[in-house]
Scaffold this motif. Structure first.
Motif, short mmCIF file in Angstrom:
data_model
loop_
_atom_site.label_atom_id
_atom_site.label_comp_id
_atom_site.label_asym_id
_atom_site.label_seq_id
_atom_site.Cartn_x
_atom_site.Cartn_y
_atom_site.Cartn_z
N VAL A 230 -29.82 10.52 -115.43
CA VAL A 230 -28.69 11.34 -114.99
C VAL A 230 -27.69 10.51 -114.22
N ASP A 231 -28.19 9.75 -113.22
CA ASP A 231 -27.11 9.07 -112.52
C ASP A 231 -26.71 7.74 -113.10
N ALA A 232 -27.53 7.23 -114.01
CA ALA A 232 -27.06 6.05 -114.73
C ALA A 232 -25.84 6.45 -115.57
N LEU A 233 -25.90 7.62 -116.13
CA LEU A 233 -24.81 8.07 -117.00
C LEU A 233 -23.70 8.78 -116.23
N GLY A 234 -24.00 9.11 -115.00
CA GLY A 234 -23.00 9.88 -114.23
C GLY A 234 -22.85 11.26 -114.82
N TYR A 235 -23.96 11.81 -115.24
CA TYR A 235 -23.92 13.13 -115.88
C TYR A 235 -23.63 14.26 -114.90
N THR A 236 -22.78 15.16 -115.29
CA THR A 236 -22.58 16.41 -114.56
C THR A 236 -22.66 17.54 -115.57
N PRO A 237 -23.43 18.56 -115.27
CA PRO A 237 -23.58 19.65 -116.24
C PRO A 237 -22.23 20.31 -116.53
N ASN A 238 -22.06 20.74 -117.73
CA ASN A 238 -20.86 21.46 -118.10
C ASN A 238 -21.05 22.93 -117.74
N GLY B 92 -14.35 22.79 -115.57
CA GLY B 92 -13.38 22.58 -116.62
C GLY B 92 -11.93 22.48 -116.18
N ALA B 93 -11.70 22.17 -114.91
CA ALA B 93 -10.32 22.01 -114.47
C ALA B 93 -9.60 20.98 -115.34
N ASP B 94 -8.39 21.32 -115.76
CA ASP B 94 -7.63 20.41 -116.60
C ASP B 94 -6.93 19.35 -115.76
N GLY B 95 -6.78 19.62 -114.48
CA GLY B 95 -6.11 18.68 -113.60
C GLY B 95 -6.48 19.02 -112.16
#
Lengths: 341, 341
Positions: A46-54, B121-124
Motif C-alpha cells: 500500500v505505501d510503496a504504491l502510495g495507494y489511496t482507496p477510491n 474525487g475532487a477535480d481540483g
DNA sequence: AGCAGATATGTAAGCGCTTGCATTTCTCAT
DNA sequence: ATGAGAAATGCAAGCGCTTACATATCTGCT
C-alpha cells in the motif's frame, strides 16, 4: 512500481502483495480478519504504491459512505460554528466524515443541498430547525436516510431533535427584562417565516408580555435578516416610534451588536439609556462593549450530542427520542433597569 | 411505480420512459444530444420516480466529479469566510460544487484532509498558503490534481497562487506606523512555522524597521495562535517589558481585538496610550471599538478569481500564472501618534 | 497420523452510471 | 422516390471497490 502517472488501485496492491483484492480490502477495513504476516505484506505494498482507496468505488460497493451531511443556514457568522465543530469532532471519533453546506436561509437552496448530500451518499443528515416543506421529509423517508434536527428541540415533531426550547429560553429572558421594570419592549427578530427558532423566540417574548399583564401595545417587533447592519437599522426604526422601548430583545447576538452600535452612534448609552439583549452567546457577545447580556446556548454540547444521536440512528436504525438541553441567561452589561422612573 | 422504499435508478427511469439508459444519461448530462420528444418523456419519468443520480456511480463512470475541494486553516473565525463564500459562488456558476474542510492549522490534519478530498474525487484543490511538506505536492502531481494556492501570492512558487503580497502589505502598514513617530514597536504574530502568511508579515515589519534606520531592538515579536484571548495575553507580555512599545502590529484582526480589549481592561486608551493595528479587515475590525486600523484584503475578489483560475486549470489543464491582488490600509481609530513627545 | 472445526484467503458478482462504437431513423438534395 | 450523411438512440464494457460464498489452510484432539 505502477505505471507512471497512473493512480494505483486495489488490484495493483493485490498484485504487488501477491494476494487477492478481497484480502487487500479486508486488510483495510477489517484488519483482524487477516493474518499478521499477510497484513504486513499488504500494508507494505500500500505505501510503496502510495495507494489511496477510491471513495466513489467504495461507496458504490459498500452502500454506505461513513459520511454525515449537515446543512446550516449560514457560515457568515459564528452562530453555528462552535456547535458544528463539536459535531464534527464527535463524528470523527466514530469514524464519520462531515460534509457541510449552507443554505443562506433559503428553503429552495436547502432543498437542493439536501439532494446533493443524499446523492453523495450521506448516511445521515443534520438539519437546523424543524420548519420546512414536508415533501423533503418524504424524500428522505423513501431513501431511508436518518435525519436529526438541531438548534430546536420539539419533542413531538416528526423528526427527532437535539436542541433547546427556544420559546422557553426567550420567555425566561423577557421575563427577566420585564422584572427589571421595563414596560415598553422592542424586539428585533430574525425572519420568522420558515424559521422555527425565530418564530418561537418571538412567541417566548409574547408569553412573557401576557403573563405580566401587559398588552401587545407594549411590544413592537421588527423582523429582519440576521446581519449587523440590519440590527442597526431596526434599532433606528424602533427608537423613532412615538413611545420608544426602554429595552430591546434581539433574536440573536449579531442583531444585538448592530443595535448596540447604532445606539452608541446615536449617542445613547447602553444600558443607561437603553437596554439591549442578544441570544446565542457567541464570542461576539463577549467581545462587544458593553458585553452583551444574552441567552447562553450550550453549542458544543449540542453538537456533540447531536453527533451521538445521529450515529446511533445510522448504525442501529434506532429511532431517537431526541434530547433537550438547557440554556441559561448570561448577564453582562447591556441590560439594566429602565431610565426613569 | 418502483418498489416501495427502494431508490430509483437510471434503469427504472429508462424502463418507464421506454428508452435505454444511455439516453437517460444523455438527457441529464447533454440534453441537446437528445430529441425534444424523448427528453420530455424521460424528464417526466424522472420526476414521477423522484429520481436523483447516484453521485458515486457517476464519478466512477465519468472519472470526474465537478467537485472542488478547499482546505482552510480554520472556520472558527471569519478570516476565510467571505473569500470562501465568493469562491463557492463563482464555482457554482461554473457547475462545480465546493467541499470544504478545516485543518486547525495542523499540517498533518491538512495532509489527511487533502487525501480525503482526493479520494472523494475532487477535480481540483484550493489550499491556503504555500508552506507545506513537498511530498504532498508529489502526491497531487501523481494524481494530476490541479492545485491553487490562495491568500498568498508568490509568483515563483511551485504552485500557482491567487492572493496578495503579505510581506509588502505589512511593510506598508509598518512604514506608516513608523511614519507616525512610533519607535518602539511590538508585534503579535500568528505562529510562523508552516504559515507563510504569518512569516511574511513578520518579514514585512522587519523590512520597515531596517529601512527606517531602526534596529531589531526596536521590535519585539510574540508568536501565538490566532485567538482573541491569545492576543490579550500577548499584549500583557508586550507591555510588561522594560521599554513597552507605543504601537503594536497584529498578525490579524482577531489578535488585534484581543489586544485592544486587554488594553482597555488595563485602563489604557487606544490609540491615545497605545496604538494597535490588525490585518485582514474582517467584520470584527469594523465592529470593534475603537474601529481597527487594518490592512484590507480583497477577500471576495480573491475568492472569485481563485475560482476562475482553478476552473480553468481543471477544464483546460492550463497552467495558471496566478494573480496578484492589491491590499490597502484602512484607517479607523486604533492607530495614532505616540503619546509623548 | 488424521479429522473436525475454526480461520484465512480466493472467486466473482454486482453497485449505478458514462461513453465509444454500432445501429437505426431522419433529413434533404437530387 | 432515393440514397448519402447527419442525428438520435441502443449496446455493452467497464470504473474500483465490497462481500457472500466457496475453497484452502490451520488448529488442537484423539
Amino acid at each position: 512500481m505502477s505505471k507512471l502517472g497512473s493512480v494505483p488501485t486495489l488490484d495493483d496492491v493485490a498484485k504487488m502483495a501477491g494476494v487477492s483484492t478481497a484480502t487487500v480490502s479486508r486488510c483495510l477495513n477489517n484488519p483482524d480478519r487477516v493474518v499478521e504476516a499477510t497484513r504486513q505484506r499488504v500494508l507494505t505494498a500500500v505505501d510503496a504504491l502510495g495507494y489511496t482507496p477510491n471513495f466513489a468505488a467504495r461507496v458504490m460497493a459498500a452502500k454506505r459512505s461513513s459520511t454525515i451531511g449537515a446543512i446550516i443556514p449560514t457560515m457568515e457568522n459564528a452562530i453555528f460554528a462552535r456547535g458544528l465543530q463539536a459535531f464534527q469532532e464527535e463524528l470523527h471519533q466514530h469514524g464519520y466524515t462531515l460534509l457541510v453546506s449552507s443554505s443562506a436561509y433559503k428553503p429552495d437552496i436547502e432543498d437542493e443541498q439536501i439532494r446533493t448530500l443524499v446523492a453523495r451518499g450521506a448516511d445521515g443528515l443534520l438539519l437546523i430547525g424543524h420548519d420546512r416543506d414536508p415533501h423533503i421529509y418524504d424524500y428522505l423517508e423513501q431513501r431511508k436516510i436518518p435525519v436529526l434536527v438541531a438548534w430546536s428541540f420539539q419533542p413531538d415533531a416528526q423528526i427527532p431533535s437535539v436542541g433547546f426550547d427556544n420559546r422557553a429560553a426567550m420567555f425566561e429572558l423577557a421575563n427577566h427584562v420585564i422584572g427589571l421594570g421595563h414596560r415598553q419592549i422592542g424586539m428585533i427578530s430574525g425572519v420568522s417565516a420558515g424559521n422555527d427558532r425565530a418564530y418561537l423566540r418571538i412567541e417566548g417574548v409574547r408569553d412573557a408580555i401576557s403573563q405580566n399583564d401587559m398588552t401587545p401595545s407594549n411590544l413592537t417587533i421588527i423582523e429582519t435578516p440576521y446581519d449587523i447592519d440590519n440590527g442597526a437599522e431596526a434599532f433606528t426604526q424602533l427608537m423613532s416610534q412615538e413611545t420608544p422601548p426602554t429595552a430591546i430583545l434581539c433574536g440573536n447576538d449579531v442583531l444585538a451588536v448592530g443595535a448596540v452600535r447604532r445606539a452608541q452612534e446615536m449617542g445613547l448609552k447602553v444600558p443607561e439609556d437603553i437596554s439591549i439583549t442578544g441570544f446565542d452567546d457567541i464570542e461576539l457577545a463577549r467581545i462587544a462593549s458593553p458585553g452583551l447580556t444574552t441567552v447562553h446556548v450550550p453549542h458544543r454540547e449540542m453538537g456533540r450530542q447531536a453527533a451521538l444521536e445521529l450515529v446511533e440512528m445510522v448504525e442501529n436504525k434506532a429511532i431517537s427520542a431526541g434530547l433537550r438541553l438547557d440554556t441559561k441567561i448570561v448577564e453582562r452589561q447591556s441590560l439594566g433597569r429602565p431610565a426613569h422612573a
